[in-house]
Write an enzyme that holds these catalytic residues in place. Structure first.
Site, PDB file in Angstrom:
ATOM      1  N   SER A 156       1.015  -1.092   0.252  1.00 25.82           N
ATOM      2  CA  SER A 156       0.167  -0.160   0.093  1.00 25.82           C
ATOM      3  C   SER A 156       0.938   1.320  -0.093  1.00 25.82           C
ATOM      4  O   SER A 156       1.576   1.428  -1.044  1.00 25.82           O
ATOM      5  CB  SER A 156      -0.964   0.056   1.253  1.00 25.82           C
ATOM      6  OG  SER A 156      -2.111   0.908   1.032  1.00 25.82           O
ATOM      7  N   ASP A 181      -0.647  -4.767  -3.544  1.00 23.49           N
ATOM      8  CA  ASP A 181      -2.218  -4.159  -3.451  1.00 23.49           C
ATOM      9  C   ASP A 181      -2.170  -2.698  -3.409  1.00 23.49           C
ATOM     10  O   ASP A 181      -2.725  -2.100  -2.379  1.00 23.49           O
ATOM     11  CB  ASP A 181      -3.024  -4.952  -2.144  1.00 23.49           C
ATOM     12  CG  ASP A 181      -4.386  -5.057  -2.650  1.00 23.49           C
ATOM     13  OD1 ASP A 181      -4.795  -5.452  -3.792  1.00 23.49           O
ATOM     14  OD2 ASP A 181      -5.163  -4.595  -1.700  1.00 23.49           O
ATOM     15  N   HIS A 349      -7.303  -6.142   2.113  1.00 20.82           N
ATOM     16  CA  HIS A 349      -6.016  -5.471   1.585  1.00 20.82           C
ATOM     17  C   HIS A 349      -4.768  -5.781   2.210  1.00 20.82           C
ATOM     18  O   HIS A 349      -3.433  -5.762   1.452  1.00 20.82           O
ATOM     19  CB  HIS A 349      -6.498  -3.931   1.916  1.00 20.82           C
ATOM     20  CG  HIS A 349      -5.574  -3.133   1.569  1.00 20.82           C
ATOM     21  ND1 HIS A 349      -4.891  -2.919   0.309  1.00 20.82           N
ATOM     22  CD2 HIS A 349      -4.781  -1.888   2.225  1.00 20.82           C
ATOM     23  CE1 HIS A 349      -4.195  -1.962   0.140  1.00 20.82           C
ATOM     24  NE2 HIS A 349      -3.910  -1.390   1.430  1.00 20.82           N
TER      25      HIS A 349
END
Length: 386
Positions: A156, A181, A349
């Protein structure tokens, strides 16, 4: 994909918001373990997953900054791990144990500035440029002018910082790059609603166990093993709540200070601060970083990220929780074979926490395919194309 799932690209929110009035916990059937069985939400120390810990000092214009790193392994390339926003290096703990059992490598998991146990002079500056420089400075401080081969792996926000670091050539011995991700298009779409999601999180927790339980039951981390070590790096004790006496003196100090204010607002402000202190005494743990205050940097983390990623002249790996996260630039780049992509379904996530073994297999396969590392323990490449 829902707006809430899209918001996950800042690396810090649950995939399902807490139920109103539930104190951050959900009690659906999925979370039940059966009659008489209770889940263990107690925290686990970092030493169960990493071999050592080090505070790396970095000199800069404002003085000395100290960056916390956790390490494992003694041979092979360095996998420099960068966590998502609000998380810490401990989010890589279970992944670390999984990857070092598959390939010869060295792990360096870094607490980025204002996160975890890292201490910097200017904690307000979370720009992509500054954090990328931090990464380069830590590598230089640890290894000098001749660093070993390094692969940057970031989740991220940490994935975005890894790309900015690689693009600026701040790690001269860089041999590979992995984003987990994070996709520019989806991340940019999510920014407008991010503050609402941050406001939906609990502000405080009664205990570390309570924070760990919330992280699992809310869906922020779907793997209890990882949550038990990782959440310790996300929350801290509220300031001034070391003892009942300390709490009392702070409240009394607030009251004395406010006696100088006008009569009309005095009692309201006094009650509010007393209530805040009572909340802290009952819920003595809070988030280590106030992510809402970092909003001015969000755009800079992600804007232009896809093209920066594609332009890095090194082997690249993109791991996603769903194929629908790809934006136009990455879709074209993937069709042109500019990077390797692996989709790991049935993950939230926090892919590397939810499915650490699958992420370790993907990274190990990538390292072996490019002859960056040697397999150990009879590890066999498991994905197509190996």
């Amino acid at each position: 994909m829902s707006a809430l799932e899209k918001s996950m690209h800042l690396g810090r929110l649950p995939s399902r918001p807490p139920l109103p009035g539930s104190g951050g916990s959900q009690s659906g059937a999925k979370m039940r373990m059966g009659p008489g069985r209770k889940r263990d939400f107690s925290p686990v120390p970092w030493s169960q997953y990493f071999e050592s810990m080090e505070d790396v000092e970095v000199e800069n214009e404002t003085g000395k900054d100290t960056f916390r790193v956790y390490k494992s392994g003694s041979e092979g390339p360095v996998l420099l791990l960068l966590h998502g926003g609000g998380h810490s290096a401990l989010s890589w703990a279970v992944f670390t144990a999984a990857i070092v059992s598959r390939v010869q490598c060295r792990i360096v998991a870094l607490d980025l500035r204002s996160h975890g146990e890292t201490k910097v002079k200017n904690s307000e500056d979370l720009s992509a440029e500054t954090m990328a420089k931090d990464v380069g400075n830590v590598v230089e401080a640890m290894y000098g002018d001749l660093p070993p081969p390094v692969m940057l792996i970031g989740h991220s926000m940490g994935g975005a910082i890894a790309v900015h670091t690689a693009s600026a050539n701040l790690v001269p011995s860089l041999l590979g790059l992995c984003m987990i991700d994070v996709v520019e298009g989806t991340a940019m779409d999510a920014l407008n609603s991010m503050q609402n999601f941050l406001r939906g999180r609990p502000k405080t927790f009664k205990s570390l166990e309570n924070a760990i339980e919330w992280s699992v039951k809310s869906g922020q981390i779907r793997n209890l093993e990882s949550a038990r070590v990782s959440m310790v790096g996300q929350v801290k004790q509220c300031e001034g709540i070391t003892s009942p006496e300390g709490s009392k003196s702070i409240v009394e100090g607030i009251i004395e200070e406010e006696e100088e204010e006008e009569e009309g607002s005095e009692s309201v402000n006094k009650r509010k601060k007393e209530d805040d202190m009572e909340t802290k005494k009952d819920h003595p743990y809070t988030w280590r970083i106030e992510l809402a205050k970092t909003e001015k940097y969000w755009d800079g983390w992600f804007r232009g990220l896809s093209n920066l990623f594609l332009s890095c002249p090194i082997p690249k790996l993109l791991l996603l929780a769903g194929v629908d996260r790809l934006d136009k630039d990455l879709t074209i780049g993937q069709m042109q074979g500019k990077f390797q992509m692996q989709v790991l379904p049935q993950c939230g996530h926090a892919v590397h926490e939810d499915a650490p073994d699958k992420v370790a297999e993907a990274v190990a396969t990538f390292l072996i395919r490019h002859r960056f590392a040697e397999p150990i323990g009879g590890f066999q490449c498991v994905f197509p194309g190996c």
